[in-house]
Design a protein around this motif. Structure first.
Motif, PDB file in Angstrom:
ATOM      1  N   TRP A 140      41.604 -40.119   9.106  1.00  0.00           N
ATOM      2  CA  TRP A 140      43.002 -40.095   8.669  1.00  0.00           C
ATOM      3  C   TRP A 140      43.109 -40.440   7.180  1.00  0.00           C
ATOM      4  O   TRP A 140      43.884 -39.820   6.442  1.00  0.00           O
ATOM      5  N   THR A 141      42.344 -41.411   6.755  1.00  0.00           N
ATOM      6  CA  THR A 141      42.356 -41.796   5.344  1.00  0.00           C
ATOM      7  C   THR A 141      41.859 -40.650   4.465  1.00  0.00           C
ATOM      8  O   THR A 141      42.427 -40.368   3.397  1.00  0.00           O
ATOM      9  N   ARG A 142      40.794 -39.986   4.876  1.00  0.00           N
ATOM     10  CA  ARG A 142      40.251 -38.871   4.103  1.00  0.00           C
ATOM     11  C   ARG A 142      41.240 -37.713   4.018  1.00  0.00           C
ATOM     12  O   ARG A 142      41.342 -37.045   2.984  1.00  0.00           O
ATOM     13  N   ILE A 143      41.978 -37.486   5.092  1.00  0.00           N
ATOM     14  CA  ILE A 143      42.905 -36.357   5.132  1.00  0.00           C
ATOM     15  C   ILE A 143      44.198 -36.649   4.390  1.00  0.00           C
ATOM     16  O   ILE A 143      44.720 -35.793   3.661  1.00  0.00           O
ATOM     17  N   THR A 144      44.742 -37.850   4.557  1.00  0.00           N
ATOM     18  CA  THR A 144      46.076 -38.165   4.019  1.00  0.00           C
ATOM     19  C   THR A 144      46.053 -39.072   2.794  1.00  0.00           C
ATOM     20  O   THR A 144      47.066 -39.192   2.099  1.00  0.00           O
ATOM     21  N   GLY A 145      44.943 -39.742   2.553  1.00  0.00           N
ATOM     22  CA  GLY A 145      44.879 -40.692   1.451  1.00  0.00           C
ATOM     23  C   GLY A 145      45.494 -42.039   1.786  1.00  0.00           C
ATOM     24  O   GLY A 145      45.560 -42.929   0.937  1.00  0.00           O
ATOM     25  N   THR A 146      45.946 -42.215   3.025  1.00  0.00           N
ATOM     26  CA  THR A 146      46.556 -43.470   3.465  1.00  0.00           C
ATOM     27  C   THR A 146      45.471 -44.387   4.016  1.00  0.00           C
ATOM     28  O   THR A 146      44.827 -44.065   5.015  1.00  0.00           O
ATOM     29  N   LYS A 147      45.277 -45.509   3.366  1.00  0.00           N
ATOM     30  CA  LYS A 147      44.187 -46.401   3.738  1.00  0.00           C
ATOM     31  C   LYS A 147      44.560 -47.295   4.916  1.00  0.00           C
ATOM     32  O   LYS A 147      45.707 -47.714   5.075  1.00  0.00           O
TER      33      LYS A 147
END
Length: 335
Positions: A140-147
């Motif tokens: 999810w972080t890789r796809i959206t940039g949300t850590k």
């Protein structure tokens, strides 16, 4: 290797969930306790012609050696607000751990599909088997940039009590006190509300306003999903069970007022409620999540819940993890 698109289905009405997926949930009702009860409620609403908006499910299949369900993701909500993103698998945690590299593409596809169907702010947390949560959160972080946040919201173990496994043992009764155990009724709303408020206060960031706590208490009582233990007429402990399917009931809230702890009231109430759910309501098992550092695990162990002591590992008693995401980018829900 990319997962073929035919390996995935997105379902926007619970009634349309493929039979293979429903069978996977119903055959694993303990691990499916975060998804199956909500799905069943949505099916009833679909049949009544009032399908709830915003709910959807994503199913990932494997075709090795035959078509079978690998993962089911649920994006749903309850009467208190949006739920975390729940992910279920019928695969054992041991098998997943041995083959995690093989299923990473499927979890990445699951995250990509979720990102296409909801805004980033909807995904405030993910709750699943620990290994699934960690891999999905990274995707999810890789796809959206949300850590993901460094500190988990909930680091827990799932446990269960099956019918006729220890719940009949008597708890300590203090003869100088008048104890009463019963389902909460409308007269108990203020007391249940107060304890629900205190429970949430100890569970940041999922706190409640007094009004929200009153609404929760009223709803639990209306649905007959909360019991109370009274000492000399005062409600000092509550047990709620809010995710229930045909075979399994899930205890979702146990709270004793701080002034009355250490008296084994929670043990007595949990034991009584479990006995009622298993014997009177005909459930095959009662399940719950308990924090890995929560001393309440000792209470549940004494009642008969499995895998909560230092004995050999119990199949199905697994580690689950709820990871939250950057709060500046999400809208917090409640469960």
């Amino acid at each position: 290797m990319p997962v073929p698109p035919s390996n995935i289905e997105v379902i926007t009405r619970a009634i349309d969930l493929p039979a293979l997926a429903r069978d996977a949930l119903e055959e694993n009702p303990i691990n499916a306790n975060t998804i199956l009860p909500i799905l069943n409620k949505c099916v009833k609403l679909d049949r009544a012609g009032c399908s709830p908006p915003g709910h959807f499910w994503v199913v990932i299949y494997s075709f090795t050696p035959r078509k079978r369900v690998l993962f089911i993701l649920a994006c749903t909500e309850g009467y208190m607000g949006l739920y975390p993103i729940f992910i279920f698998t019928p695969t054992s945690s041991l098998s997943l751990g041995k083959n995690i590299d093989a299923v990473k593409p499927s979890l990445h596809l699951l995250a990509e599909t979720l990102a296409r169907h909801v805004p980033v702010e909807r995904v405030y947390s993910i709750f699943a088997l620990r290994i699934i949560t960690l891999v999905f959160a990274d995707c999810w972080t890789r796809i959206t940039g949300t850590k993901a946040l460094q500190e988990p919201y909930y680091d827990a173990k799932i446990s269960f009590l099956r019918r006729n496994e220890g719940h009949d043992r008597a708890a300590t009764v203090y003869m100088d006190e008048k104890l009463e155990i019963k389902p909460a009724d409308i007269h108990d709303v203020p007391a249940v509300s107060r304890l629900a408020y205190l429970f949430a206060k100890e569970s940041p960031p999922f706190t409640l306003t007094p009004d929200a706590a009153t609404y929760e208490a009223q709803t639990l009582i209306d649905h007959k999903q909360v019991w109370v233990l009274k000492v000399n007429g005062e409600v000092v402990c509550i047990v709620a069970f809010t995710r229930n399917s045909a075979k399994v009931a899930t205890i979702s809230k146990v709270y004793t007022h701080p002034d009355f702890r250490g008296m084994k009231y929670a043990e007595r109430l949990v034991r009584h409620v479990c006995n009622w759910l298993l014997r009177e309501k005909g459930r095959e098992a009662v399940t719950l999540f308990v924090g890995v550092d929560n001393l309440a695990a000792k209470v549940y162990h004494r009642v008969g819940f499995e895998g909560l002591d230092n004995s050999p590992a119990v199949e199905g008693v697994d580690l689950w993890l709820e990871l939250g995401f950057d709060r500046s980018k999400i809208v917090l829900g409640h469960w």
